[in-house]
Write an enzyme that holds these catalytic residues in place. Structure first.
Site, PDB file in Angstrom:
ATOM      1  NE  ARG A   1       0.163   1.544   3.342  1.00 40.05           N
ATOM      2  CZ  ARG A   1       1.069   2.459   3.594  1.00 40.05           C
ATOM      3  NH1 ARG A   1       2.359   2.102   3.767  1.00 40.05           N
ATOM      4  NH2 ARG A   1       0.782   3.722   3.673  1.00 40.05           N
ATOM      5  N   GLY A   2       0.248   2.389  -0.194  1.00 42.18           N
ATOM      6  CA  GLY A   2       1.032   3.617  -0.361  1.00 42.18           C
ATOM      7  C   GLY A   2       1.130   3.901  -1.849  1.00 42.18           C
ATOM      8  CB  ALA A   3       0.333   6.965  -3.782  1.00 41.16           C
TER       9      ALA A   3
ATOM     10  NE  ARG B   1      -6.098   0.806  -1.933  1.00 38.47           N
ATOM     11  CZ  ARG B   1      -5.506   1.352  -0.867  1.00 38.47           C
ATOM     12  NH1 ARG B   1      -4.221   1.127  -0.633  1.00 38.47           N
ATOM     13  NH2 ARG B   1      -6.189   2.121  -0.038  1.00 38.47           N
TER      14      ARG B   1
ATOM     15  CD  GLN C   1      -3.174   2.937   6.725  1.00 34.09           C
ATOM     16  OE1 GLN C   1      -3.799   3.231   7.740  1.00 34.09           O
ATOM     17  NE2 GLN C   1      -3.762   2.767   5.566  1.00 34.09           N
TER      18      GLN C   1
ATOM     19  CG  ASP D   1      -2.957   8.212  -1.645  1.00 37.18           C
ATOM     20  OD1 ASP D   1      -2.779   8.686  -0.504  1.00 37.18           O
ATOM     21  OD2 ASP D   1      -2.699   7.032  -1.942  1.00 37.18           O
TER      22      ASP D   1
ATOM     23  CG  ASN E   1      -2.309  11.702   2.431  1.00 37.17           C
ATOM     24  OD1 ASN E   1      -1.730  10.821   1.790  1.00 37.17           O
ATOM     25  ND2 ASN E   1      -2.017  11.933   3.706  1.00 37.17           N
ATOM     26  CE  LYS E   2      -5.061   5.769   4.208  1.00 38.20           C
ATOM     27  NZ  LYS E   2      -6.055   4.868   3.547  1.00 38.20           N
TER      28      LYS E   2
HETATM   29  O1  MRU Z   1      -4.534   3.218   2.027  1.00 39.64           O
HETATM   30  P1  MRU Z   1      -3.046   3.436   1.926  1.00 39.64           P
HETATM   31  O2  MRU Z   1      -2.288   2.945   3.103  1.00 39.64           O
HETATM   32  O3  MRU Z   1      -2.510   2.952   0.612  1.00 39.64           O
HETATM   33  O4  MRU Z   1      -2.898   5.024   1.921  1.00 39.64           O
HETATM   34  C1  MRU Z   1      -1.622   5.571   1.834  1.00 39.64           C
HETATM   35  C2  MRU Z   1      -1.601   7.041   2.023  1.00 39.64           C
HETATM   36  O5  MRU Z   1      -2.617   7.692   2.111  1.00 39.64           O
HETATM   37  C3  MRU Z   1      -0.263   7.701   2.012  1.00 39.64           C
HETATM   38  O6  MRU Z   1      -0.257   8.818   2.847  1.00 39.64           O
HETATM   39  C4  MRU Z   1       0.031   8.150   0.580  1.00 39.64           C
HETATM   40  O7  MRU Z   1      -0.106   7.089  -0.321  1.00 39.64           O
HETATM   41  C5  MRU Z   1       1.372   8.731   0.446  1.00 39.64           C
HETATM   42  S1  MRU Z   1       2.582   7.448   0.516  1.00 39.64           S
HETATM   43  C6  MRU Z   1       4.079   8.040   0.100  1.00 39.64           C
END
Ligand code: MRU
Length: 344
Positions: free
Chosen positions: A52-54, A93, A196, A237, A247-248
């Site tokens: 996970r993470g963009a 996603r 997270q 994201d 973002n999250k």
């Molecule tokens: O649902 P996730 O854990 O994939 O969400 C991740 C985030 O929102 C991060 O803050 C974002 O992707 C930046 S990661 C460098």
């Protein structure tokens, strides 16, 4: 390679024949890599949030395309089969634009391979991976310059090595600032419901010898009111042409609170996170995840009167952001200036 970087965890390992994915669902209790040899497996690893993470999901998807080509080439219509796999990966996603950015790069190469496809696709996926790490190191230094003498920051979710090709976006800035000796205190919000922050960020920082202090998400306002932080530093994201940032979930709340308390807000993200095709964040698709990620098991039976609303991202308007930092440059006050200056 720096000491810190050597110590950082790796979300993805490419062996040349398979993709190893660190299962982030079970961290920090268990450190285990799952190995994938086809695109369907990689798509499942993304949708189930093993990875996970963009930026990390974009990189994983690029390797997924390589695995697809390895499986189908040189059968008749192998390109059609790979295209089907690209569509499957794209459906894994919806919100992080890095996924679609990476798949478009792979698709463009697939349409016109200049040499043997496996070699060229592999080289491109490895390049996407390596360039993300380099971008994070560059934005880490730039972001640390902007933090200046800040002594304490709050971060949200995990925007670290675990979420990227390495070093991290927000955590890259924090790593660089900590190494300069000015940053003393890093607070991490637990980031409900998937945790997270509690499971990944504090663990990742501790792996690098950076002390971290966990807070309940609901403690953020009081933390700011107490004057304990100078900046909030987060990743992204998707960033639209007007500087709005997806973002999250919870990032928007933090930005509103930051404005109220005179705390500054930094977003660190590579160029692959920008979506200049969208004018504003109103057009970003916000992923809704299963009620199971939120509800206690006793409410999951079919006749339950309790349901859940579980959007996992939100959009922070540009006007609430103090600085957007990329590997190419930074914009201070994106609400006033927009982010077109960061477009290639
Ligand atoms: O649902 P996730 O854990 O994939 O969400 C991740 C985030 O929102 C991060 O803050 C974002 O992707 C930046 S990661 C460098």
């Amino acid at each position: 390679m720096s000491d810190l970087q050597q110590l950082s965890v790796q979300a993805l390992q490419w062996s040349g024949q398979a993709l190893k994915v660190l299962d982030q669902r079970v961290l920090p209790a268990t450190i285990t890599y799952d190995e994938y040899q086809d695109a369907a497996g990689v798509a499942e690893a993304i949708s189930s949030m093993r990875v996970r993470g963009a930026p990390a999901i974009g990189i994983a998807a690029a390797y997924g395309v390589v695995l697809s080509a390895m499986r189908h080439y040189p059968a008749d219509n192998w390109r059609d089969s790979v295209e089907q796999d690209i569509e499957r990966l794209a459906a894994s996603r919806p919100t992080a634009v890095n996924l679609f950015w990476a798949l478009e790069k792979m698709r463009a190469l697939l349409a016109n391979p200049s040499a043997e496809p496996i070699t060229t696709l592999t080289a491109l996926a490895e390049q996407i991976h390596a360039e993300d790490l380099a971008a994070n190191q560059a934005m880490g230094e730039r972001g640390a310059d902007i933090l200046g003498d800040a002594r304490a920051v709050l971060t949200h979710c995990n925007a670290g090595a675990l979420a990227t090709g390495g070093y991290g976006t927000a955590l890259g800035v924090i790593r660089s600032a900590y190494r300069r000796g000015r940053l003393q205190q890093v607070y991490a919000g637990e980031t409900r419901p998937w945790l997270q922050g509690a499971r990944l960020t504090v663990w990742e920082l501790a792996q690098d010898g950076i002390p971290a202090t966990l807070i309940a998400d609901s403690a953020a306002a009081w933390l700011m009111k107490s004057g304990k932080i100078d900046w909030i530093v987060v990743g992204a994201d998707r960033i639209t042409a007007n500087g709005d940032v997806a973002n999250k979930i919870g990032t928007y709340s933090l930005a509103v609170l930051a404005k109220r308390h005179g705390v500054k807000m930094m977003v660190a993200a590579p160029s692959s996170t920008f979506d200049f095709s969208l004018e504003s964040g109103d057009s970003i698709e916000i992923e809704q995840r299963s009620a199971q990620e939120l509800l206690p098991a006793c409410y999951l039976q079919a006749d339950s009167l309790v349901s859940a609303w579980n959007p996992v991202f939100d959009v922070t308007p540009a006007e609430l952001i103090s600085a957007i930092v990329t590997e190419r440059g930074a914009v201070i006050d994106p609400g006033k200036h927009g982010v077109r200056s960061l477009q290639i």
